[in-house]
Design a protein around this motif. Structure first.
Motif, PDB file in Angstrom:
ATOM      1  N   ALA A   1       0.842  -1.204   0.000  1.00  0.00           N
ATOM      2  CA  ALA A   1       0.000   0.000   0.000  1.00  0.00           C
ATOM      3  C   ALA A   1       0.872   1.248   0.000  1.00  0.00           C
ATOM      4  O   ALA A   1       0.582   2.215  -0.712  1.00  0.00           O
ATOM      5  CB  ALA A   1      -0.937  -0.015   1.198  1.00  0.00           C
ATOM      6  N   GLU A   2       1.932   1.221   0.778  1.00  0.00           N
ATOM      7  CA  GLU A   2       2.844   2.360   0.816  1.00  0.00           C
ATOM      8  C   GLU A   2       3.528   2.548  -0.539  1.00  0.00           C
ATOM      9  O   GLU A   2       3.627   3.662  -1.043  1.00  0.00           O
ATOM     10  CB  GLU A   2       3.890   2.149   1.907  1.00  0.00           C
ATOM     11  CG  GLU A   2       4.874   3.292   2.044  1.00  0.00           C
ATOM     12  CD  GLU A   2       5.913   2.992   3.114  1.00  0.00           C
ATOM     13  OE1 GLU A   2       7.085   3.295   2.855  1.00  0.00           O
ATOM     14  OE2 GLU A   2       5.561   2.436   4.171  1.00  0.00           O
TER      15      GLU A   2
ATOM     16  N   GLY B   1       2.441   1.670  -3.395  1.00  0.00           N
ATOM     17  CA  GLY B   1       1.470   2.028  -4.430  1.00  0.00           C
ATOM     18  C   GLY B   1       0.840   3.393  -4.265  1.00  0.00           C
ATOM     19  O   GLY B   1       0.009   3.790  -5.072  1.00  0.00           O
ATOM     20  N   SER B   2       1.244   4.146  -3.248  1.00  0.00           N
ATOM     21  CA  SER B   2       0.601   5.437  -3.007  1.00  0.00           C
ATOM     22  C   SER B   2       1.245   6.526  -3.871  1.00  0.00           C
ATOM     23  O   SER B   2       2.312   7.011  -3.587  1.00  0.00           O
ATOM     24  CB  SER B   2       0.699   5.807  -1.523  1.00  0.00           C
ATOM     25  OG  SER B   2       2.044   5.901  -1.140  1.00  0.00           O
ATOM     26  N   THR B   3       0.576   6.827  -4.958  1.00  0.00           N
ATOM     27  CA  THR B   3       0.970   7.905  -5.854  1.00  0.00           C
ATOM     28  C   THR B   3      -0.235   8.270  -6.707  1.00  0.00           C
ATOM     29  O   THR B   3      -1.191   7.508  -6.791  1.00  0.00           O
ATOM     30  CB  THR B   3       2.177   7.503  -6.733  1.00  0.00           C
ATOM     31  OG1 THR B   3       2.577   8.622  -7.519  1.00  0.00           O
ATOM     32  CG2 THR B   3       1.862   6.343  -7.637  1.00  0.00           C
ATOM     33  N   ASP B   4      -0.175   9.418  -7.328  1.00  0.00           N
ATOM     34  CA  ASP B   4      -1.314   9.876  -8.120  1.00  0.00           C
ATOM     35  C   ASP B   4      -1.395   9.219  -9.500  1.00  0.00           C
ATOM     36  O   ASP B   4      -2.470   9.037 -10.034  1.00  0.00           O
ATOM     37  CB  ASP B   4      -1.267  11.398  -8.288  1.00  0.00           C
ATOM     38  CG  ASP B   4      -1.518  12.121  -6.982  1.00  0.00           C
ATOM     39  OD1 ASP B   4      -2.185  11.533  -6.107  1.00  0.00           O
ATOM     40  OD2 ASP B   4      -1.044  13.258  -6.830  1.00  0.00           O
TER      41      ASP B   4
ATOM     42  N   ALA C   1       2.762   4.285  -9.859  1.00  0.00           N
ATOM     43  CA  ALA C   1       2.464   3.426  -8.711  1.00  0.00           C
ATOM     44  C   ALA C   1       2.822   1.979  -9.001  1.00  0.00           C
ATOM     45  O   ALA C   1       3.429   1.305  -8.165  1.00  0.00           O
ATOM     46  CB  ALA C   1       0.995   3.542  -8.333  1.00  0.00           C
TER      47      ALA C   1
ATOM     48  N   VAL D   1      -5.072  -3.385  -3.287  1.00  0.00           N
ATOM     49  CA  VAL D   1      -4.019  -2.378  -3.469  1.00  0.00           C
ATOM     50  C   VAL D   1      -4.033  -1.867  -4.906  1.00  0.00           C
ATOM     51  O   VAL D   1      -3.997  -0.655  -5.149  1.00  0.00           O
ATOM     52  CB  VAL D   1      -2.634  -2.953  -3.106  1.00  0.00           C
ATOM     53  CG1 VAL D   1      -1.513  -2.008  -3.537  1.00  0.00           C
ATOM     54  CG2 VAL D   1      -2.540  -3.222  -1.610  1.00  0.00           C
TER      55      VAL D   1
ATOM     56  N   THR E   1      -6.900   0.501  -5.791  1.00  0.00           N
ATOM     57  CA  THR E   1      -6.733   1.876  -5.293  1.00  0.00           C
ATOM     58  C   THR E   1      -5.833   2.667  -6.229  1.00  0.00           C
ATOM     59  O   THR E   1      -5.949   3.877  -6.316  1.00  0.00           O
ATOM     60  CB  THR E   1      -6.140   1.916  -3.863  1.00  0.00           C
ATOM     61  OG1 THR E   1      -4.824   1.373  -3.869  1.00  0.00           O
ATOM     62  CG2 THR E   1      -7.025   1.187  -2.874  1.00  0.00           C
ATOM     63  N   VAL E   2      -4.958   1.967  -6.946  1.00  0.00           N
ATOM     64  CA  VAL E   2      -4.039   2.612  -7.883  1.00  0.00           C
ATOM     65  C   VAL E   2      -4.661   2.764  -9.262  1.00  0.00           C
ATOM     66  O   VAL E   2      -4.563   3.813  -9.888  1.00  0.00           O
ATOM     67  CB  VAL E   2      -2.733   1.775  -7.985  1.00  0.00           C
ATOM     68  CG1 VAL E   2      -1.867   2.238  -9.121  1.00  0.00           C
ATOM     69  CG2 VAL E   2      -1.986   1.793  -6.671  1.00  0.00           C
TER      70      VAL E   2
END
Length: 182
Positions: free
Chosen positions: A74-75, A77-80, A85, A134, A137-138
């Motif tokens: 999750a960390e 993959g966290s990008t806009d 990601a 995950v 969310t991306v």
């Protein structure tokens, strides 16, 4: 009583963390309680009391590995931007610092497929859902897009773990992601 039904205790959590570190370097397949207990400063009797059984300990260790993997994914993959990601997810998977965790994950995944009624049962299916969560969310809610990216990442990961060839597998992931439009 299953491992999850045990009331939380500081000693149980401490031994779980020590056993987890042991499992990362030794695996779970041939794990024996006596050498494990000796290595972590406990006894088989205490481990059986705290985890209910060897299967309960294996289940707790698999759950512990999933928690770490999901948090790290999750960390990563966290990008806009979805493409960024997914590349970050691959970079995380390809990082040598995560090899022990990913080998443990692979062991649990494979064992759950061939021993669905044992302590491994359901691990692979839960892992697929973890990864899809995950990736959605991306990438957005499309399960087929998340599944396609998951297939690329998992295939390359298995190849990387078998061969150690980071350059080739990374090039393959980037090529496939370009074809998928990620």
């Amino acid at each position: 009583m299953t491992a999850d039904a045990q009331p939380p205790s500081p000693r149980r959590e401490e031994l779980l963390e020590l056993a987890y570190r042991y499992a990362l370097s030794h695996g779970l397949a041939g794990m024996s309680l006596r050498p494990l207990a000796e290595a972590i400063g406990s006894s088989p009797r205490v481990l059986l009391y705290l985890f209910g059984s060897k299967d309960g300990l294996v289940q707790a260790l698999l759950a512990r590995s999933r928690r770490e993997e999901v948090a790290l994914l999750a960390e990563a993959g966290s990008t806009d931007r979805p493409a960024d990601a997914v590349r970050r997810l691959w970079d995380w998977l390809a990082d040598p610092a995560h090899r022990d965790l990913l080998r443990l994950w692979t062991e649990g995944y494979a064992r759950s497929l061939v021993e669905p009624d044992g302590p491994w049962g359901g691990f692979a299916a839960r892992s697929v859902e973890d990864w899809l969560d995950v990736l959605r969310t991306v990438l957005g809610p499309d399960r087929s897009a998340a599944t396609a990216v998951l297939a690329v990442l998992r295939g390359a990961l298995l190849d990387l773990l078998a061969s150690g060839d980071v350059d080739r597998t990374t090039a393959a992931v980037h090529r496939q992601l370009a074809l998928l439009g990620s």
